[in-house]
Design an enzyme around this catalytic site. Structure first.
Site, PDB file in Angstrom:
ATOM      1  N   CYS A  55       0.829  -1.207   0.000  1.00 49.19           N
ATOM      2  CA  CYS A  55       0.000   0.000   0.000  1.00 49.19           C
ATOM      3  C   CYS A  55       0.864   1.258   0.000  1.00 49.19           C
ATOM      4  CB  CYS A  55      -0.910  -0.015   1.223  1.00 49.19           C
ATOM      5  SG  CYS A  55      -1.747   1.545   1.507  1.00 49.19           S
ATOM      6  N   CYS A  58       0.288   3.230   3.576  1.00 48.31           N
ATOM      7  CA  CYS A  58       0.643   2.677   4.882  1.00 48.31           C
ATOM      8  C   CYS A  58       1.958   3.298   5.395  1.00 48.31           C
ATOM      9  CB  CYS A  58       0.789   1.150   4.793  1.00 48.31           C
ATOM     10  SG  CYS A  58      -0.772   0.250   4.968  1.00 48.31           S
ATOM     11  N   HIS A 119      -4.529   0.247   7.754  1.00 48.74           N
ATOM     12  CA  HIS A 119      -4.958  -0.021   6.385  1.00 48.74           C
ATOM     13  C   HIS A 119      -6.385  -0.583   6.324  1.00 48.74           C
ATOM     14  CE1 HIS A 119      -4.167  -0.955   2.145  1.00 48.74           C
ATOM     15  NE2 HIS A 119      -4.796  -2.098   2.340  1.00 48.74           N
ATOM     16  N   ASN A 159     -13.263  10.056  -1.822  1.00 49.21           N
ATOM     17  CA  ASN A 159     -13.869   9.013  -2.645  1.00 49.21           C
ATOM     18  C   ASN A 159     -13.695   7.721  -1.873  1.00 49.21           C
ATOM     19  OD1 ASN A 159     -14.443  10.632  -4.909  1.00 49.21           O
ATOM     20  ND2 ASN A 159     -12.320  10.465  -5.568  1.00 49.21           N
ATOM     21  N   SER A 167      -8.736   4.573  -5.514  1.00 45.06           N
ATOM     22  CA  SER A 167      -7.666   3.717  -6.009  1.00 45.06           C
ATOM     23  C   SER A 167      -7.088   2.812  -4.924  1.00 45.06           C
ATOM     24  CB  SER A 167      -6.557   4.590  -6.586  1.00 45.06           C
ATOM     25  OG  SER A 167      -6.046   5.444  -5.577  1.00 45.06           O
ATOM     26  N   HIS A 170      -7.082   1.979   1.726  1.00 45.91           N
ATOM     27  CA  HIS A 170      -6.549   2.640   2.933  1.00 45.91           C
ATOM     28  C   HIS A 170      -7.332   3.951   3.137  1.00 45.91           C
ATOM     29  CE1 HIS A 170      -2.971   3.017   5.699  1.00 45.91           C
ATOM     30  NE2 HIS A 170      -3.669   4.120   5.908  1.00 45.91           N
ATOM     31  N   HIS A 172      -8.589   7.394   3.263  1.00 43.01           N
ATOM     32  CA  HIS A 172      -7.960   8.671   2.896  1.00 43.01           C
ATOM     33  C   HIS A 172      -8.927   9.545   2.123  1.00 43.01           C
ATOM     34  CE1 HIS A 172      -7.621   6.418  -0.867  1.00 43.01           C
ATOM     35  NE2 HIS A 172      -7.473   7.576  -1.485  1.00 43.01           N
ATOM     36  N   GLN A 174      -8.906  13.609  -0.193  1.00 42.52           N
ATOM     37  CA  GLN A 174      -8.057  14.483  -0.997  1.00 42.52           C
ATOM     38  C   GLN A 174      -8.427  15.938  -0.781  1.00 42.52           C
ATOM     39  OE1 GLN A 174      -7.228  13.641  -5.102  1.00 42.52           O
ATOM     40  NE2 GLN A 174      -8.246  11.657  -4.993  1.00 42.52           N
TER      41      GLN A 174
HETATM   42  P1  H2U Z   1      -8.122   8.298  -4.737  1.00 39.68           P
HETATM   43  O1  H2U Z   1      -7.984   6.922  -4.213  1.00 39.68           O
HETATM   44  O2  H2U Z   1      -9.284   9.058  -4.170  1.00 39.68           O
HETATM   45  O3  H2U Z   1      -8.062   8.321  -6.234  1.00 39.68           O
HETATM   46  O4  H2U Z   1      -6.838   9.111  -4.235  1.00 39.68           O
HETATM   47  C1  H2U Z   1      -5.556   8.617  -4.261  1.00 39.68           C
HETATM   48  C2  H2U Z   1      -4.634   9.727  -4.675  1.00 39.68           C
HETATM   49  O5  H2U Z   1      -3.302   9.366  -4.288  1.00 39.68           O
HETATM   50  C3  H2U Z   1      -4.593   9.943  -6.186  1.00 39.68           C
HETATM   51  O6  H2U Z   1      -4.997  11.273  -6.451  1.00 39.68           O
HETATM   52  C4  H2U Z   1      -2.408   9.844  -5.231  1.00 39.68           C
HETATM   53  C5  H2U Z   1      -3.135   9.718  -6.559  1.00 39.68           C
HETATM   54  O7  H2U Z   1      -2.679  10.692  -7.465  1.00 39.68           O
HETATM   55  N1  H2U Z   1      -1.160   9.080  -5.147  1.00 39.68           N
HETATM   56  C6  H2U Z   1       0.002   9.702  -4.745  1.00 39.68           C
HETATM   57  O8  H2U Z   1       0.009  10.895  -4.530  1.00 39.68           O
HETATM   58  N2  H2U Z   1       1.148   8.959  -4.594  1.00 39.68           N
HETATM   59  C7  H2U Z   1       1.218   7.623  -4.847  1.00 39.68           C
HETATM   60  O9  H2U Z   1       2.268   7.030  -4.650  1.00 39.68           O
HETATM   61  C8  H2U Z   1       0.049   6.894  -5.385  1.00 39.68           C
HETATM   62  C9  H2U Z   1      -1.233   7.671  -5.459  1.00 39.68           C
HETATM   63 ZN    ZN Z   2      -2.353   0.945   3.680  1.00 41.50          ZN
END
Ligand code: H2U
Ligand code: ZN
Length: 351
Positions: A55, A58, A119, A159, A167, A170, A172, A174
């Site tokens: 992850c 994490c 996580h 989201n 995505s 975990h 989180h 934004q």
């Molecule tokens: P979402 O799961 O809501 O898409 O948000 C995850 C965000 O994390 C996504 O905008 C960022 C992606 O650009 N990200 C990072 O900044 N660093 C990473 O190593 C992977 C994902």
């Molecule tokens: Zn995690």
């Protein structure tokens, strides 16, 4: 000849007006008479490890860009490695032929806020104290980003669930902080300003008072906050969290009130999980005053929870033909959705 029964919003098709956006939603309650099948799918709530070495959120793990997360003990915030708006892009503006192809450069920045080092958790599985640390982070980020001279609006959102394009499970959210006010908050701003100028009061403070008085769509309330299904809800189980007093930004919410807010978030997300016995997917967004230095007494801080699920952990409401080309439509009324949520247990179906 059969007489037409008098109008009843429980039975008859109607449109409801959203005074925040000046838009209508079509409600078709006669179609919701079909028997309720709140089916539960096995394995919809898969077990997850509390730490996942793969992850990128994490503690201690490496992100895609090569940076390493610290061993953070509660919340953690970092600059998004793939920002959709950048702080240092060149300024530009053009209108195109006849003003029909307008374009403007946009500056801003994006951050990722991690809610917990665990996580396997979601807000619904965190304690009110833990959720309060997330609320405090929302507030300090709104303040810090809003104070930057080129940032006029700070959008904080979450989201949740793969269905919403999240995505990574975990927990989180934004932040996208930018020069311009995005469409939806801009629309809500106009409506709130107009109401304030006409009535000398905040639209959403009056709305909350009316909802408490009617008590048909209220899910929870405590001293400072209310969770409800809005009268004009579009998504089947759409909700809002609102302060009971006039407050324009999350930084203006006191420590005591933040505890009340955390309590409401916890209870709402647990109800959501209990509905289809799953980690309930949604998009959540926090609307508050712009950070352009102006005074916004008319703007009321609030949370929108927009969940897509309709009938089970996998059957979602689609916004398609009529909705995409006409206007939003729903079958279940806002009152029926509220009632269904009210009847669910307050304890999460799985601890
Ligand atoms: P979402 O799961 O809501 O898409 O948000 C995850 C965000 O994390 C996504 O905008 C960022 C992606 O650009 N990200 C990072 O900044 N660093 C990473 O190593 C992977 C994902
Ligand atoms: Zn995690």
């Amino acid at each position: 000849m059969s007489a037409i029964a008098p109008f009843n919003p429980k039975d008859h098709p109607h449109r409801r007006f959203n005074p925040l956006t000046d838009e209508w939603v079509l409600v078709s309650p006669h179609r919701a008479k079909r028997p309720w099948q709140g089916q539960v799918e096995d394995g919809a709530d898969e077990d997850r490890p509390s730490y996942d070495p793969q992850c990128y959120l994490c503690p201690g793990n490496e992100r895609v860009g090569g940076e390493k997360n610290p061993q953070y003990p509660s919340t953690y915030v970092f600059d998004n490695d793939f920002m959709s708006i950048l702080p240092d892009s060149p300024l530009h503006e053009e209108n195109g032929p006849g003003g029909l192809m307008r374009l403007r450069s946009e500056r801003g920045l994006c951050r990722v806020i991690v809610f917990s080092p665990r996580h396997d958790l979601t807000l619904a599985q965190m304690s009110a104290d833990e959720i309060k640390t997330v609320v405090d982070l929302w507030a300090s980020q709104y303040q810090e980003l809003g104070a930057m001279d080129f940032i006029n609006h700070v959008m904080i959102f979450e989201n949740k669930g793969a269905m919403m394009g999240c995505s990574n499970p975990h927990p989180h959210g934004q932040i996208w902080a930018q020069e311009s006010i995005p469409n939806l908050p801009a629309k809500e701003l106009i409506a709130q300003k107009r109401y304030f100028e006409t009535n000398g009061r905040s639209l959403l403070v009056d709305y909350v008072e009316a909802e408490i008085e009617l008590d048909e769509r209220i899910l929870f309330k405590n001293d400072a906050f209310v969770a409800l299904v809005p009268f004009w809800a579009v998504w089947p189980f759409e909700t809002m969290i609102l302060p009971r007093r006039a407050v324009s930004t999350i930084t203006d919410v006191s420590a005591e009130e933040r505890r009340d807010l955390a309590d409401v978030i916890r209870r709402l997300t647990i109800k959501y999980d209990n509905l289809f016995k799953t980690r309930f997917p949604y998009s959540m967004g926090i609307h508050q005053a712009p950070t352009d230095g102006g005074a916004y007494p008319e703007v009321q801080l609030h949370w929108h929870f927009l969940p897509p699920l309709l009938r089970s952990a996998t059957v979602k409401k689609f916004q398609v033909g009529y909705e995409l080309t006409g206007e939003p439509q729903r079958d279940l009324t806002a009152e029926q959705a509220a009632q269904r949520l009210i009847e669910l247990p307050e304890e999460r179906y799985r601890p």
